[in-house]
Design an enzyme around this catalytic site. Structure first.
Site, PDB file in Angstrom:
ATOM      1  N   CYS A   1      -5.718   8.048   8.392  1.00 23.23           N
ATOM      2  CA  CYS A   1      -6.467   7.763   9.370  1.00 23.23           C
ATOM      3  C   CYS A   1      -5.455   8.988  10.499  1.00 23.23           C
ATOM      4  O   CYS A   1      -5.436   9.258  10.410  1.00 23.23           O
ATOM      5  CB  CYS A   1      -5.850   6.318  10.138  1.00 23.23           C
ATOM      6  SG  CYS A   1      -5.333   4.721   9.066  1.00 23.23           S
TER       7      CYS A   1
ATOM      8  N   ASP B   1       3.148   0.381  12.351  1.00 27.67           N
ATOM      9  CA  ASP B   1       1.687  -0.533  11.485  1.00 27.67           C
ATOM     10  C   ASP B   1       1.680  -1.545  11.703  1.00 27.67           C
ATOM     11  O   ASP B   1       0.862  -2.691  11.280  1.00 27.67           O
ATOM     12  CB  ASP B   1       2.148  -0.432   9.736  1.00 27.67           C
ATOM     13  CG  ASP B   1       2.330   1.050   9.070  1.00 27.67           C
ATOM     14  OD1 ASP B   1       1.746   2.270   9.700  1.00 27.67           O
ATOM     15  OD2 ASP B   1       2.234   1.358   7.619  1.00 27.67           O
TER      16      ASP B   1
ATOM     17  N   ARG C   1      -0.668  14.362  13.046  1.00 26.62           N
ATOM     18  CA  ARG C   1       0.127  14.332  11.975  1.00 26.62           C
ATOM     19  C   ARG C   1       0.443  15.917  11.104  1.00 26.62           C
ATOM     20  O   ARG C   1      -0.326  16.050   9.937  1.00 26.62           O
ATOM     21  CB  ARG C   1      -0.802  12.856  10.871  1.00 26.62           C
ATOM     22  CG  ARG C   1      -0.934  11.888  11.318  1.00 26.62           C
ATOM     23  CD  ARG C   1      -1.347  11.167  10.657  1.00 26.62           C
ATOM     24  NE  ARG C   1      -1.066  10.295  10.014  1.00 26.62           N
ATOM     25  CZ  ARG C   1      -1.574   9.126   8.741  1.00 26.62           C
ATOM     26  NH1 ARG C   1      -2.935   9.224   9.277  1.00 26.62           N
ATOM     27  NH2 ARG C   1      -0.393   8.705   8.850  1.00 26.62           N
ATOM     28  N   PRO C   2       0.743  16.488  11.093  1.00 31.84           N
ATOM     29  CA  PRO C   2       1.395  17.316  10.455  1.00 31.84           C
ATOM     30  C   PRO C   2       2.246  16.993   9.689  1.00 31.84           C
ATOM     31  O   PRO C   2       3.056  16.261   9.314  1.00 31.84           O
ATOM     32  CB  PRO C   2       2.048  18.251  11.448  1.00 31.84           C
ATOM     33  CG  PRO C   2       2.991  17.355  12.026  1.00 31.84           C
ATOM     34  CD  PRO C   2       1.929  16.174  13.108  1.00 31.84           C
ATOM     35  N   ILE C   3       2.307  18.118   8.642  1.00 27.12           N
ATOM     36  CA  ILE C   3       2.967  17.876   7.330  1.00 27.12           C
ATOM     37  C   ILE C   3       3.650  18.978   7.073  1.00 27.12           C
ATOM     38  O   ILE C   3       4.243  19.550   5.628  1.00 27.12           O
ATOM     39  CB  ILE C   3       2.012  17.931   5.813  1.00 27.12           C
ATOM     40  CG1 ILE C   3       0.898  19.274   5.724  1.00 27.12           C
ATOM     41  CG2 ILE C   3       1.332  16.565   5.887  1.00 27.12           C
ATOM     42  CD1 ILE C   3       1.158  18.690   4.468  1.00 27.12           C
ATOM     43  N   ASP C   4       4.218  20.151   7.950  1.00 26.43           N
ATOM     44  CA  ASP C   4       5.013  21.104   8.503  1.00 26.43           C
ATOM     45  C   ASP C   4       7.029  20.649   7.095  1.00 26.43           C
ATOM     46  O   ASP C   4       7.334  21.791   7.145  1.00 26.43           O
ATOM     47  CB  ASP C   4       5.939  21.509   9.736  1.00 26.43           C
ATOM     48  CG  ASP C   4       6.272  20.055  10.680  1.00 26.43           C
ATOM     49  OD1 ASP C   4       5.742  18.853  10.608  1.00 26.43           O
ATOM     50  OD2 ASP C   4       7.235  20.416  11.616  1.00 26.43           O
TER      51      ASP C   4
ATOM     52  N   ARG D   1      -5.122   9.931   2.774  1.00 27.56           N
ATOM     53  CA  ARG D   1      -3.744  10.565   3.416  1.00 27.56           C
ATOM     54  C   ARG D   1      -2.852  10.535   2.281  1.00 27.56           C
ATOM     55  O   ARG D   1      -1.902  12.170   2.002  1.00 27.56           O
ATOM     56  CB  ARG D   1      -2.891   9.664   4.571  1.00 27.56           C
ATOM     57  CG  ARG D   1      -1.843  10.456   5.267  1.00 27.56           C
ATOM     58  CD  ARG D   1      -1.870  11.453   5.906  1.00 27.56           C
ATOM     59  NE  ARG D   1      -0.774  11.877   7.189  1.00 27.56           N
ATOM     60  CZ  ARG D   1      -1.180  12.995   6.858  1.00 27.56           C
ATOM     61  NH1 ARG D   1      -2.594  13.476   7.169  1.00 27.56           N
ATOM     62  NH2 ARG D   1       0.215  13.715   7.614  1.00 27.56           N
TER      63      ARG D   1
ATOM     64  N   LYS E   1       0.944  -1.199   0.087  1.00 29.24           N
ATOM     65  CA  LYS E   1       0.417   0.110  -0.358  1.00 29.24           C
ATOM     66  C   LYS E   1       0.644   1.474  -0.519  1.00 29.24           C
ATOM     67  O   LYS E   1       0.858   2.354  -0.856  1.00 29.24           O
ATOM     68  CB  LYS E   1      -0.600   0.311   0.995  1.00 29.24           C
ATOM     69  CG  LYS E   1      -1.259   1.138   1.514  1.00 29.24           C
ATOM     70  CD  LYS E   1      -2.393   1.460   2.517  1.00 29.24           C
ATOM     71  CE  LYS E   1      -1.847   1.752   3.427  1.00 29.24           C
ATOM     72  NZ  LYS E   1      -1.752   3.374   4.031  1.00 29.24           N
TER      73      LYS E   1
ATOM     74  N   ILE F   1       5.700   6.282  17.406  1.00 29.44           N
ATOM     75  CA  ILE F   1       6.036   7.280  15.965  1.00 29.44           C
ATOM     76  C   ILE F   1       4.372   8.732  16.277  1.00 29.44           C
ATOM     77  O   ILE F   1       4.840   9.761  15.619  1.00 29.44           O
ATOM     78  CB  ILE F   1       5.704   6.430  14.784  1.00 29.44           C
ATOM     79  CG1 ILE F   1       6.712   5.493  14.725  1.00 29.44           C
ATOM     80  CG2 ILE F   1       5.680   7.292  13.296  1.00 29.44           C
ATOM     81  CD1 ILE F   1       8.263   5.744  14.245  1.00 29.44           C
TER      82      ILE F   1
HETATM   83  N1  EPU Z   1       5.934  14.583  11.026  1.00 26.74           N
HETATM   84  C1  EPU Z   1       6.326  15.211  11.670  1.00 26.74           C
HETATM   85  N2  EPU Z   1       5.821  16.641  10.482  1.00 26.74           N
HETATM   86  C2  EPU Z   1       5.391  15.883   8.839  1.00 26.74           C
HETATM   87  C3  EPU Z   1       5.587  14.850   8.922  1.00 26.74           C
HETATM   88  C4  EPU Z   1       6.176  14.180   9.424  1.00 26.74           C
HETATM   89  O1  EPU Z   1       5.584  15.959  12.464  1.00 26.74           O
HETATM   90  O2  EPU Z   1       5.878  16.796   8.138  1.00 26.74           O
HETATM   91  C5  EPU Z   1       5.504  13.155  11.997  1.00 26.74           C
HETATM   92  C6  EPU Z   1       4.436  12.242  12.045  1.00 26.74           C
HETATM   93  O3  EPU Z   1       3.534  13.889  12.623  1.00 26.74           O
HETATM   94  C7  EPU Z   1       4.649  11.291  12.713  1.00 26.74           C
HETATM   95  C8  EPU Z   1       6.139  11.289  12.126  1.00 26.74           C
HETATM   96  O4  EPU Z   1       6.396  12.245  11.925  1.00 26.74           O
HETATM   97  O5  EPU Z   1       4.769  11.499  14.140  1.00 26.74           O
HETATM   98  C9  EPU Z   1       6.650  10.212  11.186  1.00 26.74           C
HETATM   99  O6  EPU Z   1       5.218  10.163  10.195  1.00 26.74           O
HETATM  100  P1  EPU Z   1       5.642  10.041   9.056  1.00 26.74           P
HETATM  101  O7  EPU Z   1       5.629  11.503   7.909  1.00 26.74           O
HETATM  102  O8  EPU Z   1       6.905   9.357   8.752  1.00 26.74           O
HETATM  103  O9  EPU Z   1       4.850   9.275   8.081  1.00 26.74           O
HETATM  104  P2  EPU Z   1       2.904   9.676   6.608  1.00 26.74           P
HETATM  105  O10 EPU Z   1       4.192   9.170   5.361  1.00 26.74           O
HETATM  106  O11 EPU Z   1       2.352  10.633   7.227  1.00 26.74           O
HETATM  107  C10 EPU Z   1       3.832   7.270   6.288  1.00 26.74           C
HETATM  108  C11 EPU Z   1       2.362   6.131   5.861  1.00 26.74           C
HETATM  109  C12 EPU Z   1       2.072   5.466   7.100  1.00 26.74           C
HETATM  110  C13 EPU Z   1       2.965   4.819   7.727  1.00 26.74           C
HETATM  111  C14 EPU Z   1       4.239   5.642   7.812  1.00 26.74           C
HETATM  112  C15 EPU Z   1       5.524   5.077   8.574  1.00 26.74           C
HETATM  113  C16 EPU Z   1       2.143   6.462   3.950  1.00 26.74           C
HETATM  114  C17 EPU Z   1       0.610   6.775   2.825  1.00 26.74           C
HETATM  115  N3  EPU Z   1       1.739   5.960   4.920  1.00 26.74           N
HETATM  116  O12 EPU Z   1       3.413   7.814   6.632  1.00 26.74           O
HETATM  117  O13 EPU Z   1       1.156   4.600   6.930  1.00 26.74           O
HETATM  118  O14 EPU Z   1       2.450   4.982   9.204  1.00 26.74           O
HETATM  119  O15 EPU Z   1       4.460   6.262   6.693  1.00 26.74           O
HETATM  120  O16 EPU Z   1       5.898   4.296   8.226  1.00 26.74           O
HETATM  121  O17 EPU Z   1       2.174   6.021   3.610  1.00 26.74           O
HETATM  122  C18 EPU Z   1      -0.820   2.799   7.237  1.00 26.74           C
HETATM  123  O18 EPU Z   1      -0.020   1.691   6.456  1.00 26.74           O
HETATM  124  O19 EPU Z   1      -1.350   2.731   8.339  1.00 26.74           O
HETATM  125  C19 EPU Z   1       0.241   4.118   7.577  1.00 26.74           C
HETATM  126  C20 EPU Z   1      -0.667   5.032   8.766  1.00 26.74           C
END
Ligand code: EPU
Length: 417
Positions: free
Chosen positions: A116, A304, A121-124, A92, A22, A326
């Site tokens: 989810c 996950d 889950r910020p994207i800063d 997401r 996925k 995480i």
């Molecule tokens: N974070 C920040 N700022 C950002 C980006 C992330 O603070 O700009 C924090 C997040 O809030 C979190 C941590 O960093 O606490 C990790 O976030 P990450 O960006 O790695 O996760 P993601 O890209 O949002 C992807 C998967 C998730 C999986 C994580 C970690 C996708 C769409 N989602 O999320 O998958 O848990 O990587 O491996 O690829 C799932 O499949 O159930 C799922 C949630």
């Protein structure tokens, strides 16, 4: 409303074939926007997140053709349009259109991404990285408007090794002028998969799978081909079911190296299984011992799989500590495990799990995708009937789950009332 009903306690034997990952395909599909040439993608999983991304691509003007073993995405006649809330809030990974559209059109307009509910889950880090590459980010009417006259290479250090930020910044820099370095990049195998795809289109990206990625911008990209790697989270979920209920259950199509942390931790409980090539054969363990589990970024124990693992820990003798590091809100499933008879105390993001406890079927909620996986594992071992609601979350990430489990002996059905 869709529900899953499980009559637990059934032995599992036969073969479960693992689908495409996925978290690879949800980045690979938006990546196709980076080229106006055709892309061929093998091993596309049949999950609802793919359906949603296909709808988004089609909305932009893409033509998607399904063949037996692969799909063709043709973005020759796409237009840059605003990705509205209707699309972005449902998934997401809609945030990957930010990097991809910014890269190709120097403009991306997109409502806040959904996904989810497992924390803030910020994207800063994505946005700061876009700015470093020369973009301007505005937030207006609950949407991001990201524009650039020109994108140029930059040195980017990620405060957190974020999967999403790493991929989005690769997308944004792949057609930029000059060289970009991403330091403290995420190392997940899905990132390597996406980069393999981009390099097949002519991108010049080095170091994927390490924490230092270099991107030499190119002026355009061509045709791309990729095979989606097996879903290590799907495989891990079935492996957990196997140690609780398996009778020579075969999990077929894994990459062992992607599962090292999970394999090691499960073996630490006393579970035994054999791995030969891409197959794992697993049978029910006679006794499982308590272990401590702490999630972390790859190659650590994956967040996950933390939730389904917590169900396994209810079947281990003794006290286990399960810590999620995480996401700050990935423990909503604990109350549902307790409602089935588990004995778990929660202290913020750490659960103290006392085992072994008998689980009894009741009505539980899949509060998010992997919480749903935890409920599935619980329902499979519980006595009586377990009813899981909110299963849309589960269908986002586990392909043909009811058929796959039915084929190996589970009594599970999906009802739509
Ligand atoms: N974070 C920040 N700022 C950002 C980006 C992330 O603070 O700009 C924090 C997040 O809030 C979190 C941590 O960093 O606490 C990790 O976030 P990450 O960006 O790695 O996760 P993601 O890209 O949002 C992807 C998967 C998730 C999986 C994580 C970690 C996708 C769409 N989602 O999320 O998958 O848990 O990587 O491996 O690829 C799932 O499949 O159930 C799922 C949630």
């Amino acid at each position: 409303m869709k529900k899953i009903l499980i009559n637990g306690g059934k032995k599992l034997s036969g073969t479960i074939k693992i689908g495409g990952a996925k978290n690879s395909i949800v980045a690979i599909l938006p990546a196709t926007v980076l080229t106006n040439k055709k892309c061929k993608i093998y091993n596309v999983p049949n999950i609802s997140d793919v359906k949603k991304l296909n709808e988004m691509l089609t909305f932009l003007g893409a033509k998607i053709e399904y063949k037996d073993e692969y799909i063709i995405v043709d973005n020759n006649s796409i237009n840059n349009k605003e990705i509205t809330k209707e699309f972005s809030s449902s998934i997401r990974a809609s945030y990957y259109f930010m990097g991809a559209l910014l890269s190709r059109y120097h403009r991306a307009e997109i409502s806040y991404p959904g996904g989810c509910v497992i924390g803030s889950r910020p994207i800063d880090l994505h946005l700061k990285g876009f700015e470093k590459l020369g973009a301007k980010v505005e937030v207006k009417d609950n949407k991001y408007i990201i524009t650039a006259d020109e994108l140029h290479g930059a040195d980017i250090f990620l405060d957190i090794a974020s999967v999403g930020a790493t991929v989005n910044l690769i997308f944004a820099s792949v057609l930029a002028k000059g060289i970009t370095h991403i330091w403290n990049a995420a190392k997940e195998p899905e990132i390597v998969n996406v980069v393999t795809f981009l390099n097949s289109m002519g991108a010049r990206i080095y170091g994927a799978g390490t924490d230092a990625i270099t991107i030499e911008g190119v002026s355009e990209l061509g045709n791309g081909t990729v095979e989606v790697i097996p879903d290590r989270i799907e495989a891990g979920t079935y492996l957990m079911m196997g140690i609780l209920l398996g009778e020579n259950l075969i999990i077929d199509g894994i990459i062992k190296e992607h599962l090292e942390a999970v394999i090691t931790k499960l073996r630490e409980t006393g579970a035994t299984f054999e791995i030969e090539g891409s197959k794992i054969t697993v049978s029910k363990a006679l006794k499982l011992n308590a272990v401590n589990v702490k999630t972390s970024v790859y190659p650590g124990f994956p967040t996950d799989l933390g939730q389904p693992m917590s169900t396994v820990l209810t079947q281990c003798e003794g006290e286990s500590l399960f810590e999620e590091t995480i996401y700050e809100d990935r423990m909503r499933h604990i109350k549902h495990l307790n409602s089935m008879g588990a004995n778990i105390s929660l202290y913020n993001s750490t659960a103290l799990i006392r085992g072994k406890t008998k689980l009894k079927g009741t009505t539980v909620v899949a509060t998010d995708l992997r919480a749903g996986a935890a409920m599935l594992v619980a329902g499979m071992i519980a006595s009586g009937t377990t009813e899981i609601t909110n299963i849309e979350h589960i269908l986002r990430g586990y392909e043909n789950i009811v058929d796959k489990l039915t084929n190996v002996g589970a009594k599970i059905k999906l009802v739509d009332e």
